[in-house]
Design a protein around this motif. Structure first.
Motif, mmCIF file in Angstrom:
data_model
loop_
_atom_site.group_PDB
_atom_site.id
_atom_site.type_symbol
_atom_site.label_atom_id
_atom_site.label_comp_id
_atom_site.label_asym_id
_atom_site.label_seq_id
_atom_site.Cartn_x
_atom_site.Cartn_y
_atom_site.Cartn_z
ATOM 1 N N ARG A 20 0.825 -1.217 0.000
ATOM 2 C CA ARG A 20 0.000 0.000 0.000
ATOM 3 C C ARG A 20 0.853 1.257 0.000
ATOM 4 N NH1 ARG A 20 -3.004 -2.318 3.939
ATOM 5 N NH2 ARG A 20 -4.629 -3.482 2.931
ATOM 6 N N ALA A 21 1.839 1.299 0.880
ATOM 7 C CA ALA A 21 2.693 2.491 0.985
ATOM 8 C C ALA A 21 3.454 2.747 -0.304
ATOM 9 C CB ALA A 21 3.669 2.331 2.140
ATOM 10 N N ASN A 22 3.969 1.702 -0.910
ATOM 11 C CA ASN A 22 4.728 1.873 -2.141
ATOM 12 C C ASN A 22 3.836 2.260 -3.314
ATOM 13 O OD1 ASN A 22 7.563 1.373 -1.510
ATOM 14 N ND2 ASN A 22 6.780 -0.580 -0.790
ATOM 15 N N VAL A 23 2.657 1.697 -3.370
ATOM 16 C CA VAL A 23 1.731 2.055 -4.447
ATOM 17 C C VAL A 23 1.328 3.519 -4.329
ATOM 18 C CG1 VAL A 23 -0.598 1.665 -5.334
ATOM 19 C CG2 VAL A 23 0.887 -0.250 -4.840
ATOM 20 N N GLN A 24 1.019 3.958 -3.122
ATOM 21 C CA GLN A 24 0.648 5.361 -2.929
ATOM 22 C C GLN A 24 1.783 6.284 -3.335
ATOM 23 O OE1 GLN A 24 -0.587 5.385 1.167
ATOM 24 N NE2 GLN A 24 -2.734 5.052 0.622
ATOM 25 N N THR A 25 3.007 5.926 -2.977
ATOM 26 C CA THR A 25 4.160 6.742 -3.343
ATOM 27 C C THR A 25 4.368 6.757 -4.849
ATOM 28 O OG1 THR A 25 5.228 6.240 -1.245
ATOM 29 C CG2 THR A 25 6.640 7.062 -3.009
ATOM 30 N N LEU A 26 4.328 5.586 -5.463
ATOM 31 C CA LEU A 26 4.584 5.506 -6.903
ATOM 32 C C LEU A 26 3.496 6.181 -7.726
ATOM 33 C CD1 LEU A 26 5.915 1.855 -7.122
ATOM 34 C CD2 LEU A 26 7.227 3.953 -7.447
ATOM 35 N N LEU A 27 2.233 5.980 -7.350
ATOM 36 C CA LEU A 27 1.151 6.573 -8.127
ATOM 37 C C LEU A 27 1.018 8.073 -7.873
ATOM 38 C CD1 LEU A 27 -1.616 3.833 -8.022
ATOM 39 C CD2 LEU A 27 -0.043 4.386 -9.870
ATOM 40 N N GLY A 28 1.563 8.553 -6.777
ATOM 41 C CA GLY A 28 1.520 9.983 -6.487
ATOM 42 C C GLY A 28 2.748 10.729 -6.966
ATOM 43 N N HIS A 29 3.692 10.037 -7.564
ATOM 44 C CA HIS A 29 4.953 10.651 -7.995
ATOM 45 C C HIS A 29 4.729 11.601 -9.157
ATOM 46 C CE1 HIS A 29 9.135 10.919 -9.340
ATOM 47 N NE2 HIS A 29 9.438 10.557 -8.101
ATOM 48 N N LYS A 30 5.566 12.660 -9.235
ATOM 49 C CA LYS A 30 5.435 13.673 -10.288
ATOM 50 C C LYS A 30 5.764 13.126 -11.669
ATOM 51 C CE LYS A 30 6.412 17.573 -7.287
ATOM 52 N NZ LYS A 30 7.321 18.643 -6.951
ATOM 53 N N ASP A 31 6.753 12.251 -11.750
ATOM 54 C CA ASP A 31 7.157 11.678 -13.043
ATOM 55 C C ASP A 31 6.188 10.556 -13.381
ATOM 56 O OD1 ASP A 31 8.364 10.757 -15.312
ATOM 57 O OD2 ASP A 31 10.267 10.229 -14.363
ATOM 58 N N ARG A 32 5.095 10.910 -13.987
ATOM 59 C CA ARG A 32 3.970 10.003 -14.183
ATOM 60 C C ARG A 32 4.337 8.749 -14.962
ATOM 61 N NH1 ARG A 32 -0.227 9.382 -18.089
ATOM 62 N NH2 ARG A 32 -2.031 8.500 -17.069
ATOM 63 N N ALA A 33 5.003 8.907 -16.086
ATOM 64 C CA ALA A 33 5.286 7.761 -16.956
ATOM 65 C C ALA A 33 6.190 6.743 -16.260
ATOM 66 C CB ALA A 33 5.917 8.243 -18.254
ATOM 67 N N THR A 34 7.253 7.219 -15.652
ATOM 68 C CA THR A 34 8.189 6.322 -14.981
ATOM 69 C C THR A 34 7.532 5.662 -13.773
ATOM 70 O OG1 THR A 34 10.030 7.693 -15.690
ATOM 71 C CG2 THR A 34 10.454 6.169 -13.890
ATOM 72 N N VAL A 38 7.065 1.650 -13.203
ATOM 73 C CA VAL A 38 7.644 0.996 -12.024
ATOM 74 C C VAL A 38 6.548 0.328 -11.201
ATOM 75 C CG1 VAL A 38 8.823 1.406 -9.825
ATOM 76 C CG2 VAL A 38 9.684 2.470 -11.916
ATOM 77 N N CYS A 39 5.436 1.018 -11.006
ATOM 78 C CA CYS A 39 4.350 0.464 -10.194
ATOM 79 C C CYS A 39 3.828 -0.833 -10.812
ATOM 80 C CB CYS A 39 3.223 1.486 -10.084
ATOM 81 S SG CYS A 39 1.885 0.944 -9.020
ATOM 82 N N CYS A 40 3.574 -0.807 -12.108
ATOM 83 C CA CYS A 40 3.073 -2.019 -12.773
ATOM 84 C C CYS A 40 4.120 -3.128 -12.750
ATOM 85 C CB CYS A 40 2.646 -1.694 -14.201
ATOM 86 S SG CYS A 40 1.174 -0.657 -14.261
ATOM 87 N N SER A 41 5.377 -2.773 -12.945
ATOM 88 C CA SER A 41 6.456 -3.771 -12.905
ATOM 89 C C SER A 41 6.570 -4.402 -11.519
ATOM 90 C CB SER A 41 7.791 -3.134 -13.285
ATOM 91 O OG SER A 41 7.749 -2.646 -14.599
ATOM 92 N N VAL A 42 6.415 -3.581 -10.498
ATOM 93 C CA VAL A 42 6.468 -4.086 -9.125
ATOM 94 C C VAL A 42 5.358 -5.099 -8.897
ATOM 95 C CG1 VAL A 42 6.064 -3.436 -6.710
ATOM 96 C CG2 VAL A 42 7.631 -2.102 -8.107
ATOM 97 N N PHE A 43 4.155 -4.761 -9.306
ATOM 98 C CA PHE A 43 3.042 -5.683 -9.120
ATOM 99 C C PHE A 43 3.246 -6.979 -9.895
ATOM 100 C CE2 PHE A 43 -0.001 -2.170 -7.815
ATOM 101 C CZ PHE A 43 -0.049 -2.594 -6.513
ATOM 102 N N LEU A 58 -5.553 -5.943 -6.251
ATOM 103 C CA LEU A 58 -6.828 -5.306 -6.579
ATOM 104 C C LEU A 58 -7.356 -4.530 -5.385
ATOM 105 C CD1 LEU A 58 -9.056 -4.874 -8.658
ATOM 106 C CD2 LEU A 58 -10.091 -7.007 -7.873
ATOM 107 N N ASP A 59 -7.250 -5.105 -4.212
ATOM 108 C CA ASP A 59 -7.715 -4.440 -2.991
ATOM 109 C C ASP A 59 -6.966 -3.133 -2.755
ATOM 110 O OD1 ASP A 59 -9.262 -4.258 -0.553
ATOM 111 O OD2 ASP A 59 -7.396 -4.742 0.499
ATOM 112 N N VAL A 60 -5.651 -3.163 -2.917
ATOM 113 C CA VAL A 60 -4.846 -1.956 -2.702
ATOM 114 C C VAL A 60 -5.240 -0.871 -3.693
ATOM 115 C CG1 VAL A 60 -2.505 -1.023 -2.901
ATOM 116 C CG2 VAL A 60 -2.898 -3.121 -1.630
ATOM 117 N N LEU A 61 -5.382 -1.229 -4.964
ATOM 118 C CA LEU A 61 -5.728 -0.231 -5.982
ATOM 119 C C LEU A 61 -7.134 0.334 -5.778
ATOM 120 C CD1 LEU A 61 -4.175 -1.859 -9.165
ATOM 121 C CD2 LEU A 61 -3.371 0.169 -7.953
ATOM 122 N N VAL A 62 -8.093 -0.531 -5.507
ATOM 123 C CA VAL A 62 -9.473 -0.070 -5.314
ATOM 124 C C VAL A 62 -9.584 0.787 -4.063
ATOM 125 C CG1 VAL A 62 -11.838 -0.835 -4.836
ATOM 126 C CG2 VAL A 62 -10.511 -1.927 -6.640
#
Length: 165
Positions: A20-34, A38-43, A58-62
């Motif tokens: 959860r913490a990593n997804v929030q950080t990655l999806l909130g990052h300014k460099d959207r494309a990267t 990274v987020c999808c690769s991590v999953f 799915l639970d984390v994303l929803v």
């Protein structure tokens, strides 16, 4: 890939919280494309290695999407990420449709992208409008000055001045 490995190792210790913490950080990052890549690769890595299962992903994303419904950019990123994960086979499409049908809609994600970028477009349009108004104002001042100069010259000529200095 280094960040994927680090997250995978951390996730082994405390799966849901770290994910959860990593997804929030990655999806909130300014460099959207990267961040999205990274987020999808991590999953994908977490799922392939058996560290993380599709229902947790799915639970984390929803949950993230539902916790911030007014953050349009985040909604767009979560939708794009979920669509990529479904396409990669990490998240079951049927389960995703049951829990987050709107996030799987390509049209919804495009609409969110348009709304998210509307603020920047509005600022740009306001700036151009202000520039246009300033240009018109300066043109009007110049025309007014020319009119007054012509009026004074006509007045002086009517009084019989020769126009020679």
């Amino acid at each position: 890939t280094l960040s994927c490995e680090a997250i995978a190792r951390l996730a082994q210790a405390a799966k849901p919280a770290v994910v959860r913490a990593n997804v929030q950080t990655l999806l909130g990052h300014k460099d959207r494309a990267t961040a999205m890549t990274v987020c999808c690769s991590v999953f994908v890595r977490l799922w392939q290695s058996g560290i993380c299962w599709d229902s947790l992903i799915l639970d984390v994303l929803v949950t993230l999407s539902e916790s911030q419904p007014d953050n349009l950019e985040l909604q767009q990123r979560v939708g794009t990420c979920l669509q990529r994960l479904v396409a990669a086979g990490v998240v079951d499409a049927t389960a995703a449709r049951a829990r987050a049908v709107s996030l799987l809609s390509a049209q919804w994600v495009q609409l969110l992208a348009r709304f998210a970028s509307a603020q920047g477009e509005e600022t740009n349009l306001n700036g151009r409008f202000h520039e246009d108004v300033q240009t018109l104002f300066h043109q009007e001042v110049a025309r007014h000055f020319e009119y007054e100069a012509a009026e004074r010259s006509f007045h002086v000529l009517n009084k019989g001045a020769s126009g020679q200095a």
